[in-house]
Structures are given as structure tokens and as C-alpha cells.
Scaffold this motif. Sequence first.
Motif, PDB file in Angstrom:
ATOM      1  N   UNK A  35       0.861  -1.188   0.000  1.00 23.64           N
ATOM      2  CA  UNK A  35       0.000   0.000   0.000  1.00 23.64           C
ATOM      3  C   UNK A  35       0.894   1.233   0.000  1.00 23.64           C
ATOM      4  N   UNK A  36       0.924   1.918  -1.136  1.00 28.23           N
ATOM      5  CA  UNK A  36       1.832   3.053  -1.303  1.00 28.23           C
ATOM      6  C   UNK A  36       1.047   4.314  -1.632  1.00 28.23           C
ATOM      7  N   UNK A  37       1.422   5.406  -0.982  1.00 27.14           N
ATOM      8  CA  UNK A  37       0.813   6.706  -1.267  1.00 27.14           C
ATOM      9  C   UNK A  37       1.804   7.512  -2.103  1.00 27.14           C
ATOM     10  N   UNK A  38       1.352   7.951  -3.263  1.00 31.22           N
ATOM     11  CA  UNK A  38       2.233   8.670  -4.197  1.00 31.22           C
ATOM     12  C   UNK A  38       2.190  10.168  -3.944  1.00 31.22           C
ATOM     13  N   UNK A  39       3.316  10.827  -4.214  1.00 29.21           N
ATOM     14  CA  UNK A  39       3.320  12.288  -4.142  1.00 29.21           C
ATOM     15  C   UNK A  39       3.051  12.835  -5.540  1.00 29.21           C
ATOM     16  N   UNK A 133       0.189   2.942   5.851  1.00 29.34           N
ATOM     17  CA  UNK A 133       0.764   2.731   4.519  1.00 29.34           C
ATOM     18  C   UNK A 133       2.152   2.108   4.649  1.00 29.34           C
ATOM     19  N   UNK A 134       2.482   1.236   3.726  1.00 25.27           N
ATOM     20  CA  UNK A 134       3.822   0.653   3.732  1.00 25.27           C
ATOM     21  C   UNK A 134       4.850   1.716   3.346  1.00 25.27           C
ATOM     22  N   UNK A 182      -2.134  10.994   9.732  1.00 25.44           N
ATOM     23  CA  UNK A 182      -2.263   9.808   8.873  1.00 25.44           C
ATOM     24  C   UNK A 182      -0.909   9.442   8.270  1.00 25.44           C
ATOM     25  N   UNK A 183      -0.204  10.425   7.745  1.00 29.46           N
ATOM     26  CA  UNK A 183       1.119  10.159   7.156  1.00 29.46           C
ATOM     27  C   UNK A 183       2.043   9.535   8.204  1.00 29.46           C
ATOM     28  N   UNK A 189       8.251   6.660   5.318  1.00 31.25           N
ATOM     29  CA  UNK A 189       7.932   7.897   4.614  1.00 31.25           C
ATOM     30  C   UNK A 189       9.203   8.356   3.917  1.00 31.25           C
ATOM     31  N   UNK A 190       9.119   8.640   2.621  1.00 33.44           N
ATOM     32  CA  UNK A 190      10.327   9.049   1.875  1.00 33.44           C
ATOM     33  C   UNK A 190      10.058  10.340   1.126  1.00 33.44           C
TER      34      UNK A 190
END
Length: 242
Positions: A35-39, A133-134, A182-183, A189-190
Motif C-alpha cells: 500500500x503506497x501513497x504517491x506524491x 501505509x507501507x 495519517x502520514x 515515509x520518503x
Amino acid sequence: MIKHIFKTNNELLLAMADFFIKNAQKSITEHGEFNVSLSGGSSPKKLYEMLASPDFNHMVDWKKVNFFFGDERYVPADDPESNALMAKKALFKPLNIADDQIFTVNTHLNPEGSAIEYAQQIATHFKEKPIRFDLVLLGLGDDAHTASLFPGTDVLEETAATIKPVFLADKNVYRITMTAPLINQAYHVAFLLFGDSKTAAVQQVLEGERDVAKYPAQLIDPQGGKVYWFMDETAAAGLSNK
Ligand code: 6PG
């Protein structure tokens, strides 16, 4: 907080791609999905294109990757400003990612409604489990914002909600953003940033006075996870401790 500083943009992107792939492989091995959150913005575009390229695209079982967005401009899905449209062109379409693996903000609703609906999409995906998120990819604005956590906005003080609308008075636009709480639940986090327009913000966020209202990226501090700063030497030039 772990800093990775590279001489050239290409070395930076290669390292970021390797980091993304290793996280994806580990998450899929450990719990069957990534589960990845994109910027959004311009910085990550080349990373997404690199991940979708023949040199890299065979390294991840993309069917097990779920894509989310750290923030979205409050514009129609086909607007050139849309972060989801940029990711669709650079990553989702070339990799033939199925729609049910992509979680985007529905900007047909009003800003508050878009935020509530997006929060519901995310909560439904994670079912009864904590929303962790992973990997959350982030950029950094020249004003030290990240996602759409902009200086002086109310969302910086949000402690409960996961997704909030943000009105940017100077631009007269809305954004929809993940909140810092949440983040900060993420495992990893990168930040990915490069170039001299970021130099001052990097120095302020990492070595300046603690003032999250002025430097919102200082809010990013995952309690049960790690934060990484992937940047080039130019962006890191103002740091005394590299
Ligand atoms: C967005 C991003 C935003 C971005 C920074 C840096 O929607 O624009 O999520 O937080 O990461 O503004 O943008 P650049 O990479 O274009 O410098």
C-alpha cells in the motif's frame, strides 16, 4: 531520520527506484500487498516513468500494489494539474494497473465531500486494520510544505481526521490532503527532492527552528516508522550535518 544525498539527479532517482522496489517486494512478501501513497507535483514524474520502464517494471508484482495519493489538486480528473492524471500517464497506464488498485480523490464532490469520500475509500480498503501505509512518498515545496500541508493552514493542527480539504487563499484553489497524523502512521515515509529551489526549505525543515506553522514538513515524524530524505547535493547544500 535517514538522509540519502546524491551527486546527480540520475543517481538519486536510481536509488529512489531501488528503495521503492525493495519496499514493495518486502511488503508483498510479508503481508501480500504493498500500500503506497504517491506524491504529486513534478519531482516524482521521472521516478514513476523509471519504475514503469523495462529496466525495472519486472521487479515488482504490480497486481499486489495499491496506489493512493498524499494529496490532490481540487481539479477535474482530466485537468493537467491533476496528480492522478500525471501518475496515470507515467505509471498506471504503462503498467496496465487495474482501476481497483488505484484510489483517487473524487473531485466531482465539493471539497469537504471529496475529503470525506476519500477518507472512506481508504478506511474501507484497510477494513478493521489500522491505516498504515507501507510507504508514503512526499515532495517538498519551496515554502517547506509537503503533501498539501501548507504554511499557516488549519490542517496543520488536525489531530483526528485522515483526509482534509485545504483552501489556499493566495492561489484561490482547494487541495485535498492526507493529514500529518495519517502520514505519520506509515511504516516508511520518503521525501524525494532535488534542485536549488529546495535548498533553503531543506535547511529550515531539518536544521532550522522548530515552527511547524512556517515549516509544515517538520510535522512528518512517523512514530512507528522511519522517514528518509532522498535528495541531490544541491538541495542538501545548506545542511551543516549531512
Ligand atoms: C503537489 C504535491 C506537493 C509537491 C511539492 C513539490 O500536489 O504539488 O503533492 O506537495 O510534492 O509542491 O512539488 P515539485 O516536486 O513540483 O517541486
